[in-house]
Design a protein around this motif. Structure first.
Motif, mmCIF file in Angstrom:
data_model
loop_
_atom_site.group_PDB
_atom_site.id
_atom_site.type_symbol
_atom_site.label_atom_id
_atom_site.label_comp_id
_atom_site.label_asym_id
_atom_site.label_seq_id
_atom_site.Cartn_x
_atom_site.Cartn_y
_atom_site.Cartn_z
ATOM 1 N N ASN A 290 5.444 9.488 -5.734
ATOM 2 C CA ASN A 290 4.386 9.896 -6.674
ATOM 3 C C ASN A 290 3.121 10.392 -5.985
ATOM 4 N N ALA A 291 3.062 10.364 -4.650
ATOM 5 C CA ALA A 291 1.891 10.881 -3.935
ATOM 6 C C ALA A 291 2.044 12.389 -3.712
ATOM 7 N N THR A 292 0.962 13.014 -3.273
ATOM 8 C CA THR A 292 0.924 14.477 -3.183
ATOM 9 C C THR A 292 1.959 15.055 -2.228
ATOM 10 N N ASP A 293 2.237 14.372 -1.130
ATOM 11 C CA ASP A 293 3.140 14.927 -0.120
ATOM 12 C C ASP A 293 4.537 14.312 -0.147
ATOM 13 N N TYR A 294 4.845 13.572 -1.217
ATOM 14 C CA TYR A 294 6.211 13.040 -1.341
ATOM 15 C C TYR A 294 7.182 14.205 -1.520
ATOM 16 N N HIS A 295 8.330 14.126 -0.860
ATOM 17 C CA HIS A 295 9.335 15.164 -1.045
ATOM 18 C C HIS A 295 10.727 14.561 -0.952
ATOM 19 N N GLN A 296 11.672 15.257 -1.530
ATOM 20 C CA GLN A 296 13.065 14.834 -1.491
ATOM 21 C C GLN A 296 13.942 16.074 -1.552
ATOM 22 N N GLY A 297 15.243 15.879 -1.378
ATOM 23 C CA GLY A 297 16.167 17.002 -1.415
ATOM 24 C C GLY A 297 16.553 17.466 -0.026
ATOM 25 N N GLN A 298 17.473 18.420 0.030
ATOM 26 C CA GLN A 298 17.973 18.924 1.299
ATOM 27 C C GLN A 298 18.353 20.385 1.150
ATOM 28 N N LYS A 299 18.452 21.070 2.268
ATOM 29 C CA LYS A 299 18.885 22.460 2.284
ATOM 30 C C LYS A 299 20.208 22.553 3.030
ATOM 31 N N ALA A 300 21.079 23.409 2.535
ATOM 32 C CA ALA A 300 22.361 23.617 3.208
ATOM 33 C C ALA A 300 22.121 24.179 4.605
ATOM 34 N N ILE A 301 22.954 23.769 5.554
ATOM 35 C CA ILE A 301 22.859 24.249 6.927
ATOM 36 C C ILE A 301 23.734 25.489 7.073
ATOM 37 N N ALA A 302 23.170 26.550 7.632
ATOM 38 C CA ALA A 302 23.911 27.803 7.783
ATOM 39 C C ALA A 302 25.148 27.606 8.645
ATOM 40 N N ALA A 303 26.214 28.345 8.309
ATOM 41 C CA ALA A 303 27.498 28.181 8.993
ATOM 42 C C ALA A 303 27.378 28.395 10.494
ATOM 43 N N VAL B 154 0.841 -1.197 0.000
ATOM 44 C CA VAL B 154 0.000 0.000 0.000
ATOM 45 C C VAL B 154 0.878 1.248 0.000
ATOM 46 N N SER B 155 0.239 2.376 -0.266
ATOM 47 C CA SER B 155 0.918 3.669 -0.238
ATOM 48 C C SER B 155 0.301 4.532 0.853
ATOM 49 N N ASP B 156 0.922 5.662 1.125
ATOM 50 C CA ASP B 156 0.317 6.699 1.951
ATOM 51 C C ASP B 156 0.543 8.026 1.230
ATOM 52 N N HIS B 157 0.129 9.121 1.842
ATOM 53 C CA HIS B 157 0.222 10.391 1.115
ATOM 54 C C HIS B 157 1.647 10.921 1.033
#
Length: 236
Positions: free
Chosen positions: A179-192, A172-175
């Protein structure tokens, strides 16, 4: 609440399984089957779906019998190819640090193949490793080397990355799933300014280490720790 909070924040949750006494020959197939289902059901009670992806605890030789039982129960085995080594590297940054393990791995990949690779990374979440404090440094290294952090289901293009229940073979899947609406990936750099090296050990960490040294950690405590390892691993 830790596992629920991780899941509710959109992180992927898998499971690590370790045979009792690290010796499957001591147990019948049915005993192993019920033990696996019991572990998966514990996670299911917390996040309302059962883990599908499982990492077997290390043994000197592959345990093909347990692998077969897991497969017959509908679980999917997953490995890793980037060991953070946070069980032996306590420094957060600099030479011989957890961050350095990542950087050297990426550089070795580039020097060998003249191209970026794909990695499934593993970290350990128990307090007597350096994993937690090193996370911002690992993220920045991943970012600087041009890699993108993804969930395991995104890595495998799997839109149904969970089981309906621990004893079910239905996926099964969840949201949050791929490919679902709330799937996310990636990262943000952490401030020094957020990367100041500090003593991250808390009173809770010290209590954990003290209990561990006294041999009084409950098995369920280790189980949740292991579940979080899989969650961390699947993010990369």
């Amino acid at each position: 609440m830790v596992v629920q909070n991780i899941y509710s924040a959109g992180h992927f949750v898998g499971m690590t399984y370790r045979v009792k006494n690290d010796d499957s020959s001591l147990w019948t197939d049915d005993e192993i089957k019920q033990d696996i289902i019991s572990h998966a059901r514990t996670i299911e009670t917390l996040i309302k779906v059962s883990p599908k992806y499982v990492r077997l605890h290390y043994t000197p030789e592959p345990d093909v019998r347990v692998e077969s039982i897991l497969h017959n129960l509908g679980f999917v085995l997953v490995g890793y190819n980037l060991d953070s080594q946070d069980y032996s590297h306590k420094e957060q940054t600099g030479p011989n640090s957890i961050e350095d393990v990542y950087r050297r791995t990426f550089l070795r990949q580039k020097d060998t193949y003249d191209a970026k690779g794909s990695f499934i990374s593993i970290q350990y979440d128990i307090p007597d490793t350096g994993a937690l404090a090193a996370v911002p440094f690992m993220i920045n290294t991943i970012n600087e080397e041009g890699y993108t952090m993804v969930r395991l289901d995104g890595c495998l293009n799997d839109p149904k990355p969970y089981k309906k229940s621990a004893d079910s073979k239905e996926y099964v899947s969840d949201h949050f799933s791929f490919n679902a609406t709330d799937y996310h990936q990636g990262q943000k750099a952490i401030a020094a300014e957020a990367l100041e090296v500090e003593d991250w050990e808390t009173e809770e960490d010290r209590m954990f280490t003290s209990k561990k040294n006294q041999g009084s950690i409950a098995r369920v405590g280790w189980f949740f720790s292991i579940a979080l390892v899989s969650a961390s691993m699947s993010l990369l």
